[in-house]
Enzyme design. Structure first.
Site, short mmCIF file in Angstrom:
data_model
loop_
_atom_site.label_atom_id
_atom_site.label_comp_id
_atom_site.label_asym_id
_atom_site.label_seq_id
_atom_site.Cartn_x
_atom_site.Cartn_y
_atom_site.Cartn_z
N ASP A 391 39.53 28.55 -19.22
CA ASP A 391 40.22 27.83 -18.13
C ASP A 391 40.58 28.88 -16.89
OD1 ASP A 391 40.43 25.17 -17.77
OD2 ASP A 391 42.88 25.36 -17.99
N ASP A 755 50.07 19.00 -28.54
CA ASP A 755 49.62 18.42 -29.76
C ASP A 755 50.44 17.49 -30.64
OD1 ASP A 755 51.93 20.15 -29.81
OD2 ASP A 755 51.09 21.56 -30.81
#
Length: 1057
Positions: A391, A755
Site C-alpha cells: 500500500d 478487524d
C-alpha cells in the site's frame, strides 16, 4: 497467469494500461480484442456486424470462420470442445441438418421471458440456477464501460453459467488476447466476448459424469468405496481384508473436528466463585452507598462512581467466559476424505493475503520470511496463491519480492524434502535446538549448510536494496529497463500487478510447480478516500477473485509467518466439515510472538486474552476477529448470510394456558421473502437475480460473476492479459464509489481497528466463528517490546474501539433486528468498545490514595468487624476467580499478573489519550494519523536492546505523575503518623495499602523509564515533578473536603482560647 511476464500498471478511469518488462522498453499492451483459433492458429476474426466471431454458443471454443465452415461442410459438424452440433450462424450457407433450424440465432431470444412467467417458474422450481444467472447477467447489469452491445445491431451472446461445485465457462466483459503486444486499448473496453475453453483440472471428467444416469453414478461411487456387493472376491488380494477398506471409509466419514469441554472439576468451581463474587460485590456496593463519609464527601462520591463502573466492566468481561471450550482436529480424516490416493486433491483452494505499507518500518526481510513460509506450506501447490499488498507503492518492496521469488525456487523444495519447521528461514536457522533430531537422511547436513549459505547471500541482496532505498533520487526511482517507477508519488500512482510465480514459469529447482505469488499495489489518486488497511484488504479480495477466486482466504500481517506448515489444514478441518462447516465464517488462530523478553514486562504475549477470553467466546458464537492469522470464507465477506438449517417444530399451545402466555399471531410471509442469504444456498441465485449487482459489488463483470461461485474457481473465459486488465480495474481508486464495499461487504470501514468491526458484522448476520489452537503454534509474529512503541500500539487499538462505540455499528445499538447475535457475544463486543472509557475512573481511583495520604482523609468510614467481612470476601473472591481461570486455561501466574499490571499502565496512559482523541474526532472532527508499529529488529549484539531504549511520547506523562504523587503521599503519610503518635498508625495502613496497590501495578512502567543505565530524560522528570508538586500543594493548601467552621472551636480550645 503467466509468471514473470512483467509489471502491469494502469488506471481504469484514465484508460491506461502499460506492461513494463525487466530489461526492455515499456510496451503498451495490444488491444485486448483478438483471439486465436485453436485449430489453425489464425485470428478468430469478426462477424458481419463487427462483433467477435463465436462459433459455439455453448462453450465459446475459439474457432475462426473458415474452420467453422469447413467443419460444418466436411467434418462432424460438432464443436471440438463440448461436442455440441454447430448451429447455423448469420451469413453461413446451409448444410445438411439445418432444415429444422430457423434463420435466426436462438440466443437472441433466449432471455425474453416475461416477468410474470419468470416469477411462476421460480415459484414452481422450474427455472435452473444457470438460467437465472444468465438472465441476471444479461438483463440486470449495466457495467458503465461503454454502450451496451445490446443497444446496437447485435445482442450479446452469453454462454451458459452454472454456479456449483465446478467452474464452467461464464460470460462477462472480458477483452481477450493470447498475449501481450501493441495496439489500441480503447477498442475493447466495452465489448462482451466469449470465454476460453474450460481449463480447470477435472472439469472434463465432471462434465462427462453429468451425462451418466444417477444409478450409474451411485454404482461408480460405491465401487470406488469398496462397498458394491457385486465385487468378485477372486479378484481381491487375500492379504488385504475387506474390513480394512471399510474401516478407512468409516474413518473418512467421521467428523473432522470436535469440541472438548473443560473438565467439570475445573469449570464448575470457577462458575460458583463467579456467582459468589457477584453476590459479594452487590453487598459491598450496597454497604458503600449506605455509609458515606461526611468529612470527605467528595472523595467518597468519586470512589463510589469508580467502583460501580468497575463492577459493570467486570460483568461485561467475566460472563462471556462462562462456557469455555477446547477443540480437536483430525488431519488424518481430512486427508482420507479429500485426498484419495491416486486422485487429484479435493481440498479447497486458499488465497493468502500479506499486507505491508512502509518498508522502513516493516523491513522487507521480515516480509520475505512471511512470504517464504507461505510458499512452503504443506498444502497442494495448485490450491495456494499468495497476494502481497504494497500500500506504499514502494519499489523496495517490489524488488525484494522479486528476490524472494527467486530464492523460493531453492527454499521450498528444501523445506518439503526434509519436513522442517518453521519454514521461515530467518527463524529456522536461528533456532537454538538440535536440528538433527528426527532427521535420518545423510544428505540433510550438507544441504542444510548449503541452504544456509544461500540464505545469507539472499539477506545480503535484500540489505543492499534497503541501503539503496535510504536515499531517494531527485528524479525518483528508475527501474532496470530505464522506466520510471510508477509509484514514485505514493499518493498519486496507477494500480500495479506483477505475477512473480504462477502456472507458467513458476517452478522450483527440481522442476516442481510453485504456488502463485502476486504483487499488488492498488491505485491511489488525490481526492479519493482509500480507507487505509481495510481498503487495501478489500482490493485484495477483488483482485484475488478475478485471478484465482479461492473459496477461502487467509490474511496475515507482514511480520506473522507460518510457524506450523499444516495450519491451513487445521482450518480446513472446520471450514470443510460437512456437518458444521457451512455456518463458519472464519477460523481464528491465537497470536504468538517471537523476540519477547523472558518476563514479558509489558504483557506483549497477551495470553490472558488469547487463552482465556477467546476460549470463552468459542463456546458461545465464536471468537472475535483480531486482524491476522484468520482464515475466512469468501462468501461471508461478500455479505451473504449463513445457510439456514431445518427449523425445530414450535410448541403449539392454547391461549387459555397462563404459563405459556398468549400466542402471537404472525402474518404469513410469501415463500422466498427475506434478506439475501437467509435461504438455502440452492435458492440464493433466485433472489440475487433481483438485486442490483452494480450497486452492491461494483462495475466488473468478471468479479460479479465470481461472487456466484460458492466453491470458487476462475471462469476460464479469457486470456491472462484480459484477466490482468480486469484485475487493474477492480483495484482502481474509484471502483468502490456508490457500492456496498466497506459498508456491508469485505472489511468494514469506520474504524482503524477494522478487524473488530468486520467480525461483528458477520456475527450479526448469524455466522459463527471457530477458535483453533493447535499444539504447535500456527503463526508467530513480532511485537513491540519497547515501552513507547507498546503504548502507541495499545493507543491505536483503543482509539479504534472508541470510534466503533460512537459509530452506527456500536454493539449497544446495532444488530437487534434479526436477533442473530447471542447476548453473551454482545456483552463481549460491548466490552471491546467501552474498555477505553475505564481509563477515566481508573485514573481517578489511582489518584485517590495520594489524596487520602496528603489530606489525612479516607474514602471509607471506620468499619465494624461485620462490615470488614465484605471486604475480605471481595478480595478472596477476586483472587479465587483468577486462580481458577489459570487452572482451567493453563495460563501461568506470572502471565496473569503481567496482564493485571499492564491493564493499569495502559489504562492511565494509552486508553486515556484514546478517549480524548475519539471525543475530539466525534465532536470537533479532528482526525488522528495512523502510525504503523515498527517491526524493525534492534541491535544484533543484544537481542533485547530495544527493550531498554527510550522514545519520548506524551503517553508517559500520566503514569509517571501518578507514580510520583503516590510516592510523595506515602512519605507524607508515614511522616504524619510518626509525628502524631501510635494512635494514627491504624488508619494509615488502609491508605498505605491503597497507595502500594497503585505503585506495584505501575512498577514495570517505572523500570521502563529508568532503563538499563538508570538514566531518565530530563523532560519526563521536569513535567512529572512539576505537575505532581503543583497538584500536591494545591490539595494541602485548599483541602476542599474539610468542613470549615467559622471562629474558634470552644470544645477543643477551652474557655480561655
Amino acid at each position: 497467469m503467466e509468471a514473470s511476464a512483467g509489471l502491469v500498471a494502469g488506471s481504469h478511469n484514465r484508460n491506461e494500461l502499460v506492461l513494463i518488462r525487466g530489461h526492455e522498453e515499456p510496451k503498451p499492451l495490444r488491444a485486448l480484442s483478438g483471439q486465436v483459433c485453436e485449430i489453425c492458429g489464425d485470428e478468430v476474426g469478426r462477424t458481419v456486424d463487427g462483433d467477435l466471431f463465436v462459433a459455439c454458443n455453448e462453450c465459446g471454443f475459439p474457432v475462426c470462420r473458415p474452420c467453422y465452415e469447413y467443419e460444418r461442410r466436411e467434418g462432424t459438424q460438432n464443436c471440438p470442445q463440448c461436442k455440441t452440433r454447430y448451429k447455423r450462424l448469420k451469413g453461413s450457407p446451409r448444410v445438411a441438418g439445418d432444415d429444422d433450424e430457423e434463420d435466426i440465432d436462438d440466443l437472441e431470444h433466449e432471455f425474453n421471458i416475461d416477468d410474470d412467467k419468470q416469477q411462476q417458474l421460480v415459484q414452481a422450481g422450474g427455472m435452473q440456477n444457470s438460467q437465472i444467472t444468465e438472465a441476471m447477467l444479461h438483463g440486470k447489469m449495466s457495467y458503465g464501460r461503454g454502450p451496451d452491445d445490446g443497444e446496437g445491431n447485435n445482442t450479446p451472446q452469453i454462454p451458459q453459467i452454472i454456479t456449483g461445485s465446478r467452474s464452467v465457462p461464464v460470460s462477462g466483459e472480458f477483452p481477450i488476447t493470447n498475449g501481450y503486444g501493441h495496439g489500441d486499448l480503447s477498442s475493447s473496453l466495452h465489448k462482451r466476448v466469449h470465454p476460453y475453453p474450460v481449463s480447470e483440472p477435472g472439469s472434463a471428467k465432471w462434465d462427462e459424469k453429468k451425462e451418466v444416469s444417477w444409478k450409474e453414478r451411485m454404482d461408480d461411487w460405491k465401487s470406488k468405496q469398496g462397498i458394491l456387493g457385486g465385487a468378485d472376491p477372486d479378484d481381491m488380494d487375500a492379504d488385504v481384508p475387506l474390513e480394512r477398506g471399510a474401516r478407512r471409509n468409516d474413518e473418512a466419514r467421521q467428523p473432522l473436528s470436535r469440541k472438548v469441554s473443560i473438565a467439570s472439576s475445573k469449570v464448575n468451581p470457577y462458575r460458583m466463585v463467579i456467582v459468589v463474587r457477584l453476590v459479594v460485590l452487590a453487598f459491598f456496593l450496597r454497604y458503600r452507598i449506605l455509609h458515606p463519609v461526611p468529612d470527605a464527601i467528595g472523595l467518597w462520591l468519586v470512589s463510589i462512581i469508580c467502583e460501580i463502573w468497575f463492577a459493570i466492566s467486570w460483568i461485561l468481561d467475566q460472563f462471556p467466559k462462562w462456557f469455555p471450550i477446547d477443540r480437536e482436529t483430525y488431519l488424518d480424516r481430512l486427508s482420507l476424505r479429500y485426498e484419495p490416493e491416486g486422485e487429484p486433491s479435493l481440498l479447497s483452494a486458499v488465497d493468502l493475503f500479506v499486507s505491508t505499507v512502509d518498508p522502513l518500518k516493516e523491513p522487507p526481510l521480515v516480509t520475505a520470511n512471511t512470504v517464504l513460509s507461505i510458499l512452503a506450506v504443506d498444502y497442494p501447490v495448485d490450491k495456494v496463491s499468495c497476494y502481497v499488498s504494497d500500500d506504499g507503492a514502494s519499489m523496495l518492496t517490489f524488488e525484494a519480492l522479486s528476490e524472494t521469488a527467486e530464492f523460493a525456487r531453492k527454499w521450498v523444495p528444501f523445506c518439503k524434502k526434509f519436513g522442517i519447521e518453521p519454514r521461515a528461514p530467518e527463524f529456522y536457522f536461528s533456532l537454538k535446538v538440535d536440528y538433527l533430531k528426527d532427521k535420518v537422511q545423510p544428505a540433510f547436513v550438507q544441504e542444510r549448510r548449503a541452504m544456509k549459505r544461500e540464505y545469507e547471500e539472499f539477506k545480503v541482496r535484500i540489505n543492499a536494496l534497503v541501503a539503496k532505498a535510504m536515499k531517494v533520487p531527485a528524479e525518483g526511482w528508475i527501474m532496470k529497463d530505464g522506466t520510471p517507477w510508477p509509484g514514485n508519488n505514493t499518493r498519486d500512482h496507477p494500480g500495479m500487478i506483477q505475477v512473480f510465480l504462477g502456472h507458467s514459469g513458476g517452478h522450483d529447482t527440481e522442476g516442481n510447480e510453485l504456488p502463485r505469488l502476486v504483487y499488488v499495489s492498488r491505485e491511489k489518486r488525490p481526492g479519493f478516500q482509500h480507507h487505509k488497511k481495510a481498503g487495501a484488504m478489500n482490493a485484495l479480495i477483488r483482485v484475488s477473485a478475478v485471478l484465482t477466486n479461492a473459496p477461502f482466504m487467509l490474511n496475515l500481517d507482514c511480520d506473522h509467518y507460518i510457524n506450523n506448515s499444516k495450519a491451513i489444514r487445521e482450518a480446513m478441518c472446520f471450514l470443510m466439515d460437512p456437518q458444521v462447516g457451512r455456518k463458519v465464517c472464519y477460523v481464528q488462530f491465537p497470536q504468538r510472538f517471537d523476540g519477547i523478553d523472558a518476563h514479558d514486562r509489558y504483557a506483549n504475549r497477551n495470553t490472558v486474552f488469547f487463552d482465556i477470553n477467546m476460549k470463552g467466546l468459542d463456546g458461545i458464537q465464536g471468537p472475535v476477529y483480531v486482524g491476522t492469522g484468520c482464515v475466512f470464507r469468501r462468501q461471508a465477506l461478500y455479505g451473504y448470510n449463513p445457510p439456514k438449517g431445518p427449523k425445530r417444530p414450535k410448541m403449539v399451545t392454547c391461549d387459555c394456558c397462563p404459563c405459556f402466555g398468549r400466542k402471537k399471531r404472525k402474518h404469513a410471509m410469501p415463500e422466498g421473502a427475506g434478506d439475501v442469504g437467509m435461504v438455502d444456498s440452492s435458492d440464493k441465485e433466485m433472489l440475487m437475480s433481483q438485486m442490483n449487482f452494480e450497486k452492491r459489488f461494483g462495475q466488473s463483470a468478471a468479479f460479479v460473476t465470481s461472487t456466484l461461485m460458492e466453491e470458487g474457481g476462475v471462469p476460464p473465459s479469457s486470456s491472462p492479459a484480459a484477466l490482468l486488465k480486469e484485475a487493474i480495474h477492480v483495484i482502481s481508486c474509484g471502483y468502490e464509489d456508490k457500492t456496498d464495499w466497506g459498508l456491508e461487504l469485505g472489511w468494514i470501514y469506520g474504524s482503524i481497528t477494522e478487524d473488530i468491526l468486520t467480525g461483528f458484522k458477520m456475527h450479526c448476520r448469524g455466522w459463527r466463528s471457530v477458535y483453533c489452537m493447535p499444539k504447535r503454534a500456527a503463526f508467530k509474529g513480532s511485537a513491540p517490546i519497547n515501552l513507547s512503541d507498546r503504548l502507541n500500539q495499545v493507543l491505536r487499538w483503543a482509539l479504534g474501539s472508541v470510534e466503533i462505540f460512537f459509530s452506527r455499528h456500536s454493539p449497544l445499538l446495532y444488530g437487534y433486528k434479526n436477533g442473530n447475535l447471542k447476548w453473551l457475544e454482545r456483552f463481549a463486543y460491548i466490552n471491546t468498545t467501552i474498555y477505553p472509557f475505564t481509563s477515566l475512573p481508573l485514573l481517578a481511583y489511582c489518584t485517590l490514595p495520594a489524596v487520602c495520604l496528603l489530606t489525612g482523609k479516607f474514602i471509607m468510614p471506620s468499619i465494624s468487624t461485620f462490615a470488614s467481612l465484605f471486604f475480605i470476601a471481595l478480595f478472596m473472591s477476586i483472587f479465587a476467580t483468577g486462580i481458577l481461570e489459570m487452572r482451567w486455561s493453563g495460563v501461568s501466574i506470572e502471565e496473569w499478573w503481567r496482564n493485571e499490571q499492564f491493564w493499569v499502565i495502559g489504562g492511565v496512559s494509552a486508553h486515556l489519550f484514546a478517549v480524548v482523541q475519539g471525543l475530539l474526532k466525534v465532536l470537533a472532527g479532528i482526525d488522528t494519523n495512523f502510525t504503523v508499529t515498527s517491526k524493525a529488529t534492534g541491535d544484533e549484539d543484544d537481542e533485547f536492546a530495544e527493550l531498554y531504549a527510550f522514545k519520548w511520547t506524551t503517553l508517559l506523562i500520566p503514569p509517571t505523575t501518578l507514580l510520583i504523587i503516590n510516592i510523595i503521599g506515602v512519605v507524607a503519610g508515614i511522616s504524619d503518623a510518626i509525628n502524631n503518635g501510635y494512635q494514627s498508625w491504624g488508619p494509615l495502613f488502609g491508605k498505605l495499602f491503597f497507595a502500594f496497590w497503585v505503585i506495584v501495578h505501575l512498577y514495570p512502567f517505572l523500570k521502563g523509564l529508568m532503563g538499563r543505565q538508570n538514566r531518565t530524560p530530563t523532560i519526563v522528570v521536569i513535567w512529572s515533578v512539576l505537575l505532581a508538586s503543583i497538584f500536591s500543594l494545591l490539595w494541602v493548601r485548599i483541602d476542599p473536603f474539610i468542613v470549615r467552621t467559622k471562629g474558634p472551636d470552644v470544645k477543643q480550645c477551652g474557655i480561655n482560647c
